[in-house]
Structure formats: structure tokens, C-alpha cells
Write a protein that holds these residues in place. Structure first.
Motif, PDB file in Angstrom:
ATOM      1  N   UNK A  68     -34.992   9.786  -2.548  1.00 13.08           N
ATOM      2  CA  UNK A  68     -33.738  10.742  -2.691  1.00 13.08           C
ATOM      3  C   UNK A  68     -34.181  12.239  -3.094  1.00 13.08           C
ATOM      4  N   UNK A  69     -33.397  13.149  -2.688  1.00  9.49           N
ATOM      5  CA  UNK A  69     -33.581  14.396  -3.017  1.00  9.49           C
ATOM      6  C   UNK A  69     -32.865  14.821  -4.406  1.00  9.49           C
ATOM      7  N   UNK A  70     -33.545  14.774  -5.511  1.00 10.41           N
ATOM      8  CA  UNK A  70     -32.704  14.846  -6.805  1.00 10.41           C
ATOM      9  C   UNK A  70     -32.977  16.291  -7.401  1.00 10.41           C
ATOM     10  N   UNK A  71     -31.833  16.651  -7.555  1.00 13.41           N
ATOM     11  CA  UNK A  71     -31.585  18.068  -8.218  1.00 13.41           C
ATOM     12  C   UNK A  71     -31.496  18.122  -9.858  1.00 13.41           C
ATOM     13  N   UNK A  72     -32.192  18.812 -10.377  1.00 13.25           N
ATOM     14  CA  UNK A  72     -32.180  18.773 -11.632  1.00 13.25           C
ATOM     15  C   UNK A  72     -31.351  20.236 -12.002  1.00 13.25           C
ATOM     16  N   UNK A  73     -30.442  20.167 -13.081  1.00  6.20           N
ATOM     17  CA  UNK A  73     -29.848  21.496 -13.407  1.00  6.20           C
ATOM     18  C   UNK A  73     -29.815  21.620 -15.133  1.00  6.20           C
ATOM     19  N   UNK A 163     -28.549  13.729  -5.190  1.00  9.44           N
ATOM     20  CA  UNK A 163     -27.852  13.363  -6.590  1.00  9.44           C
ATOM     21  C   UNK A 163     -28.369  14.322  -7.636  1.00  9.44           C
ATOM     22  N   UNK A 164     -27.621  14.777  -8.261  1.00  7.49           N
ATOM     23  CA  UNK A 164     -27.677  15.766  -9.218  1.00  7.49           C
ATOM     24  C   UNK A 164     -27.712  15.265 -10.729  1.00  7.49           C
ATOM     25  N   UNK A 165     -28.653  15.691 -11.450  1.00  9.00           N
ATOM     26  CA  UNK A 165     -28.796  15.246 -12.831  1.00  9.00           C
ATOM     27  C   UNK A 165     -28.781  16.572 -13.860  1.00  9.00           C
ATOM     28  N   UNK A 166     -27.796  16.613 -14.724  1.00  9.13           N
ATOM     29  CA  UNK A 166     -27.247  17.672 -15.380  1.00  9.13           C
ATOM     30  C   UNK A 166     -27.644  17.310 -16.919  1.00  9.13           C
ATOM     31  N   UNK A 167     -28.085  18.428 -17.468  1.00  6.22           N
ATOM     32  CA  UNK A 167     -28.410  18.528 -18.870  1.00  6.22           C
ATOM     33  C   UNK A 167     -27.006  18.635 -19.882  1.00  6.22           C
ATOM     34  N   UNK A 168     -26.572  17.390 -20.208  1.00  8.01           N
ATOM     35  CA  UNK A 168     -25.360  17.166 -21.012  1.00  8.01           C
ATOM     36  C   UNK A 168     -24.024  18.162 -20.402  1.00  8.01           C
ATOM     37  N   UNK A 169     -23.794  17.917 -19.138  1.00 13.03           N
ATOM     38  CA  UNK A 169     -22.573  18.549 -18.502  1.00 13.03           C
ATOM     39  C   UNK A 169     -22.253  17.939 -17.405  1.00 13.03           C
ATOM     40  N   UNK A 170     -20.814  17.886 -16.997  1.00 16.62           N
ATOM     41  CA  UNK A 170     -20.536  17.363 -15.863  1.00 16.62           C
ATOM     42  C   UNK A 170     -19.946  18.475 -15.178  1.00 16.62           C
ATOM     43  N   UNK A 172     -18.039  19.994 -11.495  1.00 16.17           N
ATOM     44  CA  UNK A 172     -16.839  19.933 -10.595  1.00 16.17           C
ATOM     45  C   UNK A 172     -17.465  20.042  -9.010  1.00 16.17           C
ATOM     46  N   UNK A 173     -18.351  18.863  -8.689  1.00 13.65           N
ATOM     47  CA  UNK A 173     -19.225  18.966  -7.367  1.00 13.65           C
ATOM     48  C   UNK A 173     -19.020  17.677  -6.751  1.00 13.65           C
ATOM     49  N   UNK A 174     -19.074  17.753  -5.442  1.00  9.08           N
ATOM     50  CA  UNK A 174     -18.826  16.771  -4.502  1.00  9.08           C
ATOM     51  C   UNK A 174     -20.079  15.781  -4.384  1.00  9.08           C
ATOM     52  N   UNK A 175     -21.064  16.018  -4.836  1.00  6.62           N
ATOM     53  CA  UNK A 175     -22.282  15.413  -4.911  1.00  6.62           C
ATOM     54  C   UNK A 175     -22.293  14.165  -6.101  1.00  6.62           C
ATOM     55  N   UNK A 176     -22.923  13.193  -5.964  1.00  5.14           N
ATOM     56  CA  UNK A 176     -23.118  12.195  -6.993  1.00  5.14           C
ATOM     57  C   UNK A 176     -24.011  12.787  -8.109  1.00  5.14           C
ATOM     58  N   UNK A 177     -23.596  12.419  -9.255  1.00  7.32           N
ATOM     59  CA  UNK A 177     -24.279  13.186 -10.543  1.00  7.32           C
ATOM     60  C   UNK A 177     -24.205  12.304 -11.565  1.00  7.32           C
ATOM     61  N   UNK A 178     -24.867  12.801 -12.800  1.00  5.01           N
ATOM     62  CA  UNK A 178     -25.157  12.009 -14.044  1.00  5.01           C
ATOM     63  C   UNK A 178     -25.454  13.161 -14.911  1.00  5.01           C
ATOM     64  N   UNK A 179     -24.881  13.153 -16.198  1.00  7.04           N
ATOM     65  CA  UNK A 179     -25.106  13.972 -17.336  1.00  7.04           C
ATOM     66  C   UNK A 179     -25.996  13.531 -18.219  1.00  7.04           C
ATOM     67  N   UNK A 180     -26.940  13.765 -18.571  1.00  2.90           N
ATOM     68  CA  UNK A 180     -27.966  13.322 -19.224  1.00  2.90           C
ATOM     69  C   UNK A 180     -28.199  14.081 -20.361  1.00  2.90           C
TER      70      UNK A 180
END
Length: 251
Positions: A68-73, A163-170, A172-180
Motif C-alpha cells: 500500500x502507498x501510505x502517506x504520513x502527515x 491510506x493516510x496516517x495523521x499525527x493526532x488529527x482526523x 476531512x478527506x475521502x481516503x482511509x485514515x488513522x489518527x496516531x
């Protein structure tokens, strides 16, 4: 028999174990043993960094699988009294050996952050850095301004992530994500985004310091230090200060 000086020099140059080290390990000379222990300690640290690197990769691959192409934010600059909040989104390749040692930007020296920022830009499949101005922060509030900036960073990537992994934030995007929570210490992709956001913001504040040297932006990056607060009392706020933040709001 080689001298202690020769053995010490050879160990300093050696990156991996070699056959001649068998004799070094049992050499009873105190100087040789000191050099040998130093080399082993360096190897242990090197292995630790490799293990931590692999753990961050494994963490990212929990989301979407190995291919998977994982984006970190991540962001930099939510707390300062002046300057933009800067966010970054990064998609890293599966093979990331060049980034061994990459960590949360707060855990690295400025020199290492800058070096890793160059490596991330060189090896990333895609990355984007967004600056959210002090004016927008005042109009939106810092939380919403950061969220919108992160959204822009993700949606501006040249390749859409799975998939998008975000540091402590959710977001408003249409891509599956997880707040970490504390994601920059767990995820390689988020750590890479942390590095890009931090170095980009530091560069910006150093440039701002040239235009407004009386505030010391290069020293404190806009945070509310004693130096900065005293400058605000003396000179008042600039257009780069956040008018919705205290003590500027009360001024």
C-alpha cells in the motif's frame, strides 16, 4: 603484531565484522580492549537504529499491507506566537534503508534534521509541504487552520495514497485514515513528514528574522520566549504575529 594505534584506527574505519577481529577480541592489551569495546558499542547502536527503523516500517504496513502507498502527515508550529503553521504529507517507498535513524524531528539535531529532509525529498515517492499563514490562523483558529493545511498537503500529493496516517488529527478527506497519537515516534511516514514540516518552518522563520531582526525569530522560531515577549512589548506585533494568541490579543 599490530600496534594499539593501528588496531584502533582500523576499528574506527570498520563498518562490519571482519575475520581479523577474532584476534582483536582476545588481545589482552588494555588499549586494544578499549578500542574493541568502543567498536562493539557503535555496532550495537547501529543495530538498534536498524531495529527501530524496521519497527516504524512494520507499523506503517499494519495499515493497508506491504504494497500500500501510505502517506504520513504531520505539522510544525501550532504553538508559536508568530509565523505560519506548516504541514507536510509524505509517501515513502518500500525500500527505505537510506532513512535509517529517521525519527521524530524533536529528537534530532538541526544538522541531522536538515540531512534527513534532503534524503526524504530525494527518496520519497511523493511529498508536499503547505504553509498556513498567521492571517488564516487568526480567521480559522489554530486547530482548524492546521486541519485544513494537512488536508491540502494530502490532496496536493502527485500520487494518491491508499491510506493516510495523521499525527493526532482526523482530516476531512475521502481516503482511509488513522489518527496516531505520538505518530512521529511510531511511524516512518509520519516521522518523515515531521522532518519536512519542521525544517521548512525553521527555514521560513530564519528568513523572517532577516526582515525583523529585533524579534529574534531565528533563535526562538516565534515561540513565546522571554526575548520574544520583551520585543513585543518594545516594538509591538508584526503582520506575521497571530493576533488571536495571547498576549498579542490583549495588546
Amino acid at each position: 603484531m599490530k600496534t594499539i594505534k593501528e588496531i584502533t584506527a582500523a576499528l574506527k574505519m570498520a563498518e562490519d565484522w571482519q575475520e581479523w577481529m577474532t584476534a582483536v577480541a582476545v588481545d589482552e592489551r588494555a588499549g586494544v580492549q578499549k578500542a574493541w569495546l568502543s567498536w562493539k558499542k557503535r555496532q550495537d547502536r547501529k543495530q538498534q537504529l536498524i531495529d527501530e527503523h524496521q519497527a516504524k516500517i512494520d507499523f506503517d504496513h499494519l495499515y493497508g499491507g506491504n504494497d500500500a502507498l501510505i502517506a504520513g502527515v504531520d505539522e510544525a508550529g501550532r504553538g508559536p506566537l508568530a509565523g505560519p503553521v506548516v504541514t507536510a504529507a509524505v509517501i515513502l517507498p518500500k525500500n527505505c534503508e537510506a532513512l535509517v535513524g529517521l525519527n521524530d524531528s524533536k529528537q534530532l539535531t538541526k544538522e541531522k534534521r536538515n540531512a534527513f529532509a534532503s534524503l526524504v525529498k530525494e527518496h520519497a515517492i511523493s511529498y508536499f509541504i503547505h504553509f498556513q499563514s498567521a492571517k488564516n490562523i487568526d480567521e480559522l483558529n489554530i486547530y482548524e487552520a492546521t486541519k485544513q493545511s494537512m488536508k491540502t498537503s494530502v490532496e496536493s500529493l502527485s500520487i494518491k495514497p491508499n491510506f493516510v496516517l495523521v499525527d493526532a488529527m482526523t482530516l476531512p478527506i475521502a481516503i482511509p485514515q488513522e489518527s496516531i497519537i505520538k505518530g512521529d515516534a511510531k511511524s516512518l511516514a509520519i516521522a518523515a513528514a515531521s522532518i519536512l514540516a519542521k525544517t521548512a518552518r525553521d527555514d521560513y522563520m530564519e528568513q523572517l528574522d532577516k526582515d525583523f531582526p529585533m524579534y529574534g525569530f531565528a533563535q526562538h522560531a516565534g515561540y513565546g520566549t522571554k526575548q520574544h515577549l520583551e520585543a513585543l512589548e518594545t516594538f509591538g506585533p508584526t503582520i506575521h504575529h497571530r493576533k488571536s494568541f495571547e498576549p498579542i490579543k490583549s495588546m
